[in-house]
Write a protein that holds these residues in place. Structure first.
Motif, PDB file in Angstrom:
ATOM      1  N   GLN A  85      69.963  36.094  41.535  1.00 24.16           N
ATOM      2  CA  GLN A  85      68.888  35.182  41.937  1.00 24.16           C
ATOM      3  C   GLN A  85      69.361  33.763  41.679  1.00 24.16           C
ATOM      4  OE1 GLN A  85      65.611  36.459  39.495  1.00 24.16           O
ATOM      5  NE2 GLN A  85      65.063  38.105  40.909  1.00 24.16           N
ATOM      6  N   ARG A  86      69.496  32.989  42.737  1.00 26.24           N
ATOM      7  CA  ARG A  86      69.947  31.597  42.620  1.00 26.24           C
ATOM      8  C   ARG A  86      68.745  30.688  42.446  1.00 26.24           C
ATOM      9  NH1 ARG A  86      75.173  31.187  43.357  1.00 26.24           N
ATOM     10  NH2 ARG A  86      76.257  32.701  44.658  1.00 26.24           N
ATOM     11  N   THR A  87      68.902  29.684  41.609  1.00 22.10           N
ATOM     12  CA  THR A  87      67.862  28.671  41.441  1.00 22.10           C
ATOM     13  C   THR A  87      67.886  27.775  42.669  1.00 22.10           C
ATOM     14  OG1 THR A  87      68.122  28.734  39.044  1.00 22.10           O
ATOM     15  CG2 THR A  87      67.030  26.789  39.977  1.00 22.10           C
ATOM     16  N   GLN A  88      66.747  27.596  43.269  1.00 27.06           N
ATOM     17  CA  GLN A  88      66.655  26.769  44.470  1.00 27.06           C
ATOM     18  C   GLN A  88      66.247  25.345  44.082  1.00 27.06           C
ATOM     19  OE1 GLN A  88      67.554  27.807  47.571  1.00 27.06           O
ATOM     20  NE2 GLN A  88      68.197  29.628  46.442  1.00 27.06           N
ATOM     21  N   PRO A  89      66.939  24.329  44.608  1.00 28.84           N
ATOM     22  CA  PRO A  89      66.512  22.951  44.352  1.00 28.84           C
ATOM     23  C   PRO A  89      65.069  22.765  44.830  1.00 28.84           C
ATOM     24  CG  PRO A  89      68.683  22.999  45.364  1.00 28.84           C
ATOM     25  CD  PRO A  89      68.134  24.407  45.436  1.00 28.84           C
ATOM     26  N   THR A  90      64.281  22.083  43.994  1.00 31.95           N
ATOM     27  CA  THR A  90      62.864  21.905  44.295  1.00 31.95           C
ATOM     28  C   THR A  90      62.488  20.439  44.187  1.00 31.95           C
ATOM     29  OG1 THR A  90      62.406  24.096  43.379  1.00 31.95           O
ATOM     30  CG2 THR A  90      60.524  22.609  43.636  1.00 31.95           C
ATOM     31  N   VAL A  91      61.957  19.890  45.269  1.00 31.40           N
ATOM     32  CA  VAL A  91      61.448  18.516  45.254  1.00 31.40           C
ATOM     33  C   VAL A  91      60.073  18.554  44.594  1.00 31.40           C
ATOM     34  CG1 VAL A  91      60.720  16.542  46.659  1.00 31.40           C
ATOM     35  CG2 VAL A  91      62.687  17.923  47.371  1.00 31.40           C
ATOM     36  N   ILE A  92      59.885  17.725  43.540  1.00 31.13           N
ATOM     37  CA  ILE A  92      58.591  17.690  42.853  1.00 31.13           C
ATOM     38  C   ILE A  92      57.830  16.389  43.104  1.00 31.13           C
ATOM     39  CG2 ILE A  92      59.206  19.374  41.086  1.00 31.13           C
ATOM     40  CD1 ILE A  92      59.779  17.041  39.173  1.00 31.13           C
ATOM     41  N   GLY A  93      58.444  15.474  43.822  1.00 24.52           N
ATOM     42  CA  GLY A  93      57.763  14.223  44.136  1.00 24.52           C
ATOM     43  C   GLY A  93      58.670  13.291  44.910  1.00 24.52           C
ATOM     44  N   GLU A  94      58.065  12.237  45.414  1.00 24.15           N
ATOM     45  CA  GLU A  94      58.813  11.191  46.107  1.00 24.15           C
ATOM     46  C   GLU A  94      58.289   9.850  45.615  1.00 24.15           C
ATOM     47  OE1 GLU A  94      60.220  10.119  50.644  1.00 24.15           O
ATOM     48  OE2 GLU A  94      59.324  12.070  50.202  1.00 24.15           O
ATOM     49  N   PRO A  95      58.824   9.396  44.461  1.00 22.53           N
ATOM     50  CA  PRO A  95      58.288   8.183  43.852  1.00 22.53           C
ATOM     51  C   PRO A  95      58.497   6.912  44.666  1.00 22.53           C
ATOM     52  CG  PRO A  95      60.223   8.940  42.660  1.00 22.53           C
ATOM     53  CD  PRO A  95      59.893   9.994  43.675  1.00 22.53           C
ATOM     54  N   ILE A  96      59.546   6.894  45.495  1.00 24.32           N
ATOM     55  CA  ILE A  96      59.815   5.733  46.344  1.00 24.32           C
ATOM     56  C   ILE A  96      60.279   6.204  47.716  1.00 24.32           C
ATOM     57  CG2 ILE A  96      60.330   4.073  44.502  1.00 24.32           C
ATOM     58  CD1 ILE A  96      63.322   4.666  44.967  1.00 24.32           C
ATOM     59  N   GLN A  97      60.170   5.309  48.687  1.00 24.21           N
ATOM     60  CA  GLN A  97      60.632   5.625  50.029  1.00 24.21           C
ATOM     61  C   GLN A  97      62.155   5.563  50.092  1.00 24.21           C
ATOM     62  OE1 GLN A  97      58.755   2.839  52.662  1.00 24.21           O
ATOM     63  NE2 GLN A  97      56.697   3.635  52.269  1.00 24.21           N
ATOM     64  N   ALA A  98      62.725   6.262  51.073  1.00 25.12           N
ATOM     65  CA  ALA A  98      64.180   6.278  51.244  1.00 25.12           C
ATOM     66  C   ALA A  98      64.740   4.869  51.421  1.00 25.12           C
ATOM     67  CB  ALA A  98      64.562   7.164  52.432  1.00 25.12           C
ATOM     68  N   SER A  99      64.022   4.013  52.138  1.00 25.44           N
ATOM     69  CA  SER A  99      64.513   2.645  52.348  1.00 25.44           C
ATOM     70  C   SER A  99      64.554   1.870  51.035  1.00 25.44           C
ATOM     71  CB  SER A  99      63.650   1.914  53.374  1.00 25.44           C
ATOM     72  OG  SER A  99      62.305   1.841  52.938  1.00 25.44           O
ATOM     73  N   THR A 100      63.602   2.124  50.161  1.00 24.47           N
ATOM     74  CA  THR A 100      63.597   1.470  48.842  1.00 24.47           C
ATOM     75  C   THR A 100      64.758   1.981  48.006  1.00 24.47           C
ATOM     76  OG1 THR A 100      61.201   1.246  48.972  1.00 24.47           O
ATOM     77  CG2 THR A 100      62.197   0.992  46.794  1.00 24.47           C
ATOM     78  N   ALA A 101      65.032   3.281  48.078  1.00 22.62           N
ATOM     79  CA  ALA A 101      66.167   3.856  47.353  1.00 22.62           C
ATOM     80  C   ALA A 101      67.480   3.246  47.836  1.00 22.62           C
ATOM     81  CB  ALA A 101      66.176   5.373  47.512  1.00 22.62           C
ATOM     82  N   GLN A 102      67.603   3.008  49.155  1.00 20.53           N
ATOM     83  CA  GLN A 102      68.814   2.384  49.697  1.00 20.53           C
ATOM     84  C   GLN A 102      68.972   0.961  49.169  1.00 20.53           C
ATOM     85  OE1 GLN A 102      68.239   2.752  53.916  1.00 20.53           O
ATOM     86  NE2 GLN A 102      69.123   4.801  54.006  1.00 20.53           N
ATOM     87  N   THR A 103      67.869   0.228  49.129  1.00 22.44           N
ATOM     88  CA  THR A 103      67.924  -1.139  48.599  1.00 22.44           C
ATOM     89  C   THR A 103      68.310  -1.127  47.126  1.00 22.44           C
ATOM     90  OG1 THR A 103      66.278  -1.897  50.203  1.00 22.44           O
ATOM     91  CG2 THR A 103      66.577  -3.248  48.214  1.00 22.44           C
ATOM     92  N   LEU A 104      67.707  -0.234  46.351  1.00 22.47           N
ATOM     93  CA  LEU A 104      68.050  -0.134  44.932  1.00 22.47           C
ATOM     94  C   LEU A 104      69.514   0.247  44.741  1.00 22.47           C
ATOM     95  CD1 LEU A 104      64.909   1.571  43.361  1.00 22.47           C
ATOM     96  CD2 LEU A 104      65.890  -0.634  42.727  1.00 22.47           C
ATOM     97  N   THR A 105      70.020   1.117  45.576  1.00 26.01           N
ATOM     98  CA  THR A 105      71.429   1.499  45.482  1.00 26.01           C
ATOM     99  C   THR A 105      72.322   0.280  45.680  1.00 26.01           C
ATOM    100  OG1 THR A 105      71.041   3.787  46.147  1.00 26.01           O
ATOM    101  CG2 THR A 105      73.260   2.900  46.529  1.00 26.01           C
ATOM    102  N   LYS A 106      72.020  -0.552  46.654  1.00 23.13           N
ATOM    103  CA  LYS A 106      72.806  -1.771  46.874  1.00 23.13           C
ATOM    104  C   LYS A 106      72.755  -2.673  45.651  1.00 23.13           C
ATOM    105  CE  LYS A 106      72.180  -1.736  51.870  1.00 23.13           C
ATOM    106  NZ  LYS A 106      71.479  -2.326  53.006  1.00 23.13           N
ATOM    107  N   VAL A 107      71.581  -2.811  45.063  1.00 28.33           N
ATOM    108  CA  VAL A 107      71.430  -3.638  43.864  1.00 28.33           C
ATOM    109  C   VAL A 107      72.237  -3.042  42.711  1.00 28.33           C
ATOM    110  CG1 VAL A 107      69.777  -4.398  42.097  1.00 28.33           C
ATOM    111  CG2 VAL A 107      69.174  -4.573  44.527  1.00 28.33           C
ATOM    112  N   LEU A 108      72.154  -1.738  42.522  1.00 26.91           N
ATOM    113  CA  LEU A 108      72.854  -1.090  41.410  1.00 26.91           C
ATOM    114  C   LEU A 108      74.370  -1.103  41.593  1.00 26.91           C
ATOM    115  CD1 LEU A 108      70.386   1.879  40.802  1.00 26.91           C
ATOM    116  CD2 LEU A 108      70.687  -0.177  39.386  1.00 26.91           C
ATOM    117  N   ILE A 109      74.841  -1.107  42.822  1.00 25.28           N
ATOM    118  CA  ILE A 109      76.280  -1.271  43.074  1.00 25.28           C
ATOM    119  C   ILE A 109      76.715  -2.664  42.616  1.00 25.28           C
ATOM    120  CG2 ILE A 109      78.031  -1.538  44.879  1.00 25.28           C
ATOM    121  CD1 ILE A 109      76.508   0.680  46.441  1.00 25.28           C
TER     122      ILE A 109
END
Length: 172
Positions: A85-109
């Motif tokens: 029995q494999r553990t399946q990845p489970t999404v439990i929430g979406e705290p921010i939008q994908a576009s916000t995550a992309q912006t944060l990634t640029k900042v963190l780089i």
């Protein structure tokens, strides 16, 4: 709004990882008897909030995952009744939008490129952030001892790893 986002990232909650003994961390919220307006100010830069390394790693992984907060797990697979029995990845929430995550990634780089040179890896874009926490005592905060952390993910353009390094009371 601040507390809504902090909670959406999983702070002050258990991650429900598949290990015993997980703790909530510490976060006073508006409406609690011991919460005051000054807590909002101090919480905004990290005082008065305590998160576990797993909570912090999982929150940063949500940024790396395009805004999706996953339930962490340790056991990838197990045998039950003769079947794997494999553990399946489970999404439990979406705290921010994908576009916000992309912006944060640029900042963190840029955080790594401009200020955290020890986190750089030749040939890879690394996204990350360091932190320094004062250590609370019954009489306030310690004068000359801290907890230092760095948390980041790589490669930033196609994340495969999230790494958190934490040192308690490092020798300067």
């Amino acid at each position: 709004r601040f507390y809504q986002y902090v909670t959406r990232f999983g702070f002050g909650e258990v991650t429900e990882v598949d290990m015993a003994g997980e703790v909530y961390g510490m976060m006073k919220k508006p409406g609690w008897n011991d919460w005051t307006l000054s807590d909002l100010g101090t919480n905004s830069f990290g005082q008065g909030i305590a998160v576990t390394p797993l909570q912090m790693t999982n929150a940063v992984a949500a940024i790396a995952n395009g805004g999706k907060l996953m339930r962490p797990y340790v056991v990838a697979a197990r045998i039950a009744n003769g079947e794997m029995q494999r553990t399946q990845p489970t999404v439990i929430g979406e705290p921010i939008q994908a576009s916000t995550a992309q912006t944060l990634t640029k900042v963190l780089i840029e955080v790594v490129n401009q200020g955290n040179s020890a986190a750089r890896v030749a040939g890879y874009a690394i996204a990350g952030k360091s932190g320094t926490a004062q250590i609370p005592t019954k009489d306030g905060y310690t004068e000359d001892e801290t907890i230092v952390t760095f948390v980041g993910y790589a490669p930033a353009d196609d994340p495969r790893l999230v790494i958190l390094v934490k040192m308690d009371r490092p020798d300067p």
